[in-house]
Design a protein around this motif. Sequence first.
Motif, PDB file in Angstrom:
ATOM      1  N   ILE A  19      78.182   2.989  32.164  1.00  0.00           N
ATOM      2  CA  ILE A  19      78.992   4.108  31.865  1.00  0.00           C
ATOM      3  C   ILE A  19      79.955   3.492  30.522  1.00  0.00           C
ATOM      4  O   ILE A  19      80.054   3.913  29.645  1.00  0.00           O
ATOM      5  CB  ILE A  19      79.240   5.081  32.716  1.00  0.00           C
ATOM      6  CG1 ILE A  19      79.061   5.635  33.798  1.00  0.00           C
ATOM      7  CG2 ILE A  19      80.721   5.525  32.095  1.00  0.00           C
ATOM      8  CD1 ILE A  19      79.507   6.722  35.005  1.00  0.00           C
ATOM      9  N   GLY A  22      77.653   1.724  28.059  1.00  0.00           N
ATOM     10  CA  GLY A  22      77.283   3.153  26.766  1.00  0.00           C
ATOM     11  C   GLY A  22      78.456   3.585  26.174  1.00  0.00           C
ATOM     12  O   GLY A  22      78.366   4.055  24.851  1.00  0.00           O
ATOM     13  N   LEU A  23      79.972   3.699  26.738  1.00  0.00           N
ATOM     14  CA  LEU A  23      80.614   4.306  25.790  1.00  0.00           C
ATOM     15  C   LEU A  23      81.453   3.375  24.707  1.00  0.00           C
ATOM     16  O   LEU A  23      81.689   3.563  23.298  1.00  0.00           O
ATOM     17  CB  LEU A  23      82.279   4.760  26.901  1.00  0.00           C
ATOM     18  CG  LEU A  23      81.929   5.408  27.999  1.00  0.00           C
ATOM     19  CD1 LEU A  23      83.515   5.410  28.926  1.00  0.00           C
ATOM     20  CD2 LEU A  23      82.077   7.544  27.177  1.00  0.00           C
ATOM     21  N   GLU A  31      76.110  11.491  27.752  1.00  0.00           N
ATOM     22  CA  GLU A  31      75.046  10.863  27.296  1.00  0.00           C
ATOM     23  C   GLU A  31      75.297   9.345  28.460  1.00  0.00           C
ATOM     24  O   GLU A  31      73.759   9.622  28.912  1.00  0.00           O
ATOM     25  CB  GLU A  31      75.166  10.354  25.735  1.00  0.00           C
ATOM     26  CG  GLU A  31      74.647  11.408  25.309  1.00  0.00           C
ATOM     27  CD  GLU A  31      75.110  11.200  24.103  1.00  0.00           C
ATOM     28  OE1 GLU A  31      74.618  11.849  23.063  1.00  0.00           O
ATOM     29  OE2 GLU A  31      76.187   9.932  22.747  1.00  0.00           O
ATOM     30  N   CYS A  32      76.247   8.712  28.422  1.00  0.00           N
ATOM     31  CA  CYS A  32      75.799   7.715  29.282  1.00  0.00           C
ATOM     32  C   CYS A  32      76.041   8.674  30.673  1.00  0.00           C
ATOM     33  O   CYS A  32      74.998   7.369  31.571  1.00  0.00           O
ATOM     34  CB  CYS A  32      77.557   7.378  29.287  1.00  0.00           C
ATOM     35  SG  CYS A  32      78.367   6.622  28.064  1.00  0.00           S
ATOM     36  N   ARG A  33      76.501  10.101  31.983  1.00  0.00           N
ATOM     37  CA  ARG A  33      76.067   9.785  32.973  1.00  0.00           C
ATOM     38  C   ARG A  33      74.382  10.210  33.001  1.00  0.00           C
ATOM     39  O   ARG A  33      74.133   9.747  33.675  1.00  0.00           O
ATOM     40  CB  ARG A  33      76.860  10.873  33.202  1.00  0.00           C
ATOM     41  CG  ARG A  33      78.301  10.460  33.418  1.00  0.00           C
ATOM     42  CD  ARG A  33      79.079  11.556  34.201  1.00  0.00           C
ATOM     43  NE  ARG A  33      80.584  11.273  33.842  1.00  0.00           N
ATOM     44  CZ  ARG A  33      81.138  11.899  34.287  1.00  0.00           C
ATOM     45  NH1 ARG A  33      81.522  13.655  33.905  1.00  0.00           N
ATOM     46  NH2 ARG A  33      82.454  11.986  34.310  1.00  0.00           N
ATOM     47  N   ARG A  35      72.407   8.782  30.982  1.00  0.00           N
ATOM     48  CA  ARG A  35      71.253   7.649  30.987  1.00  0.00           C
ATOM     49  C   ARG A  35      71.583   6.959  32.704  1.00  0.00           C
ATOM     50  O   ARG A  35      70.562   5.207  32.231  1.00  0.00           O
ATOM     51  CB  ARG A  35      71.868   6.915  29.936  1.00  0.00           C
ATOM     52  CG  ARG A  35      71.263   7.282  28.480  1.00  0.00           C
ATOM     53  CD  ARG A  35      71.818   7.497  27.652  1.00  0.00           C
ATOM     54  NE  ARG A  35      71.317   7.570  25.673  1.00  0.00           N
ATOM     55  CZ  ARG A  35      70.663   7.404  25.603  1.00  0.00           C
ATOM     56  NH1 ARG A  35      70.123   6.672  25.398  1.00  0.00           N
ATOM     57  NH2 ARG A  35      69.838   8.778  24.065  1.00  0.00           N
ATOM     58  N   LEU A  36      72.304   7.018  32.919  1.00  0.00           N
ATOM     59  CA  LEU A  36      73.214   6.192  33.843  1.00  0.00           C
ATOM     60  C   LEU A  36      71.922   5.914  35.147  1.00  0.00           C
ATOM     61  O   LEU A  36      71.540   4.577  35.502  1.00  0.00           O
ATOM     62  CB  LEU A  36      73.934   6.203  34.746  1.00  0.00           C
ATOM     63  CG  LEU A  36      74.080   5.581  36.369  1.00  0.00           C
ATOM     64  CD1 LEU A  36      74.845   4.535  36.283  1.00  0.00           C
ATOM     65  CD2 LEU A  36      75.412   7.071  37.245  1.00  0.00           C
ATOM     66  N   ILE A  68      71.388  -1.760  31.373  1.00  0.00           N
ATOM     67  CA  ILE A  68      72.692  -0.967  30.248  1.00  0.00           C
ATOM     68  C   ILE A  68      71.553  -1.316  28.660  1.00  0.00           C
ATOM     69  O   ILE A  68      71.384  -0.434  28.006  1.00  0.00           O
ATOM     70  CB  ILE A  68      73.526  -1.681  29.672  1.00  0.00           C
ATOM     71  CG1 ILE A  68      74.763  -1.652  31.108  1.00  0.00           C
ATOM     72  CG2 ILE A  68      74.285  -1.704  28.593  1.00  0.00           C
ATOM     73  CD1 ILE A  68      75.892  -2.469  31.565  1.00  0.00           C
ATOM     74  N   PHE A  72      70.314   2.571  27.007  1.00  0.00           N
ATOM     75  CA  PHE A  72      70.869   2.819  25.686  1.00  0.00           C
ATOM     76  C   PHE A  72      70.021   2.334  24.479  1.00  0.00           C
ATOM     77  O   PHE A  72      71.098   1.700  23.838  1.00  0.00           O
ATOM     78  CB  PHE A  72      73.016   2.166  25.683  1.00  0.00           C
ATOM     79  CG  PHE A  72      73.152   2.760  26.610  1.00  0.00           C
ATOM     80  CD1 PHE A  72      73.475   4.302  26.560  1.00  0.00           C
ATOM     81  CD2 PHE A  72      73.416   2.470  28.241  1.00  0.00           C
ATOM     82  CE1 PHE A  72      73.874   5.044  27.426  1.00  0.00           C
ATOM     83  CE2 PHE A  72      74.209   2.534  29.212  1.00  0.00           C
ATOM     84  CZ  PHE A  72      74.787   4.255  28.516  1.00  0.00           C
TER      85      PHE A  72
END
Length: 152
Positions: A19, A22-23, A31-33, A35-36, A68, A72
């Motif tokens: 996460i 991603g940030l 979005e990060c959550r 794509r986790l 990752i 992403f």
Amino acid sequence: MLGTGIGVDPGFTARQTIIGQGLLYGFTLTECRQRLGHAADFGELNDFLDMPLTTLAQGLQVRVALGIAVAFEADILLIDEMLEHLTPSFIDRVIAFIDTGMPKDAIVVLAERSESLLKRICTQSVVLNQGRLIDQGAMATIAARHDIHLTR
């Protein structure tokens, strides 16, 4: 860009690392959550998401970084002598992703000593010596001319 130490706190869990990266790439927390799961699935990390990075073997840390990059959607994938920490089956998974999962215009830069891996992944090659370009061209040609530089 793929790296196991860029902006990463070794005390973070794999989940926090995914996460957090991603940030750093400019994605929102939502979005990060989202794509986790994709990162965890690619890296086969579901059993390790809540473990601190410091407790994970190097191969698992590499799988976090690769997860990752996949989740992403990296346009440039830089892999610097990381594949040696992976199992052969997971290396096959990475190669399949490079071949079919990356955008057509994406760039993969691989720094690796394994001639067999280089030949499987790369079409072009450069040879550097103390930071200076000493040769470049088709991978097969370069490997034949510089096999003395390849150690495995």
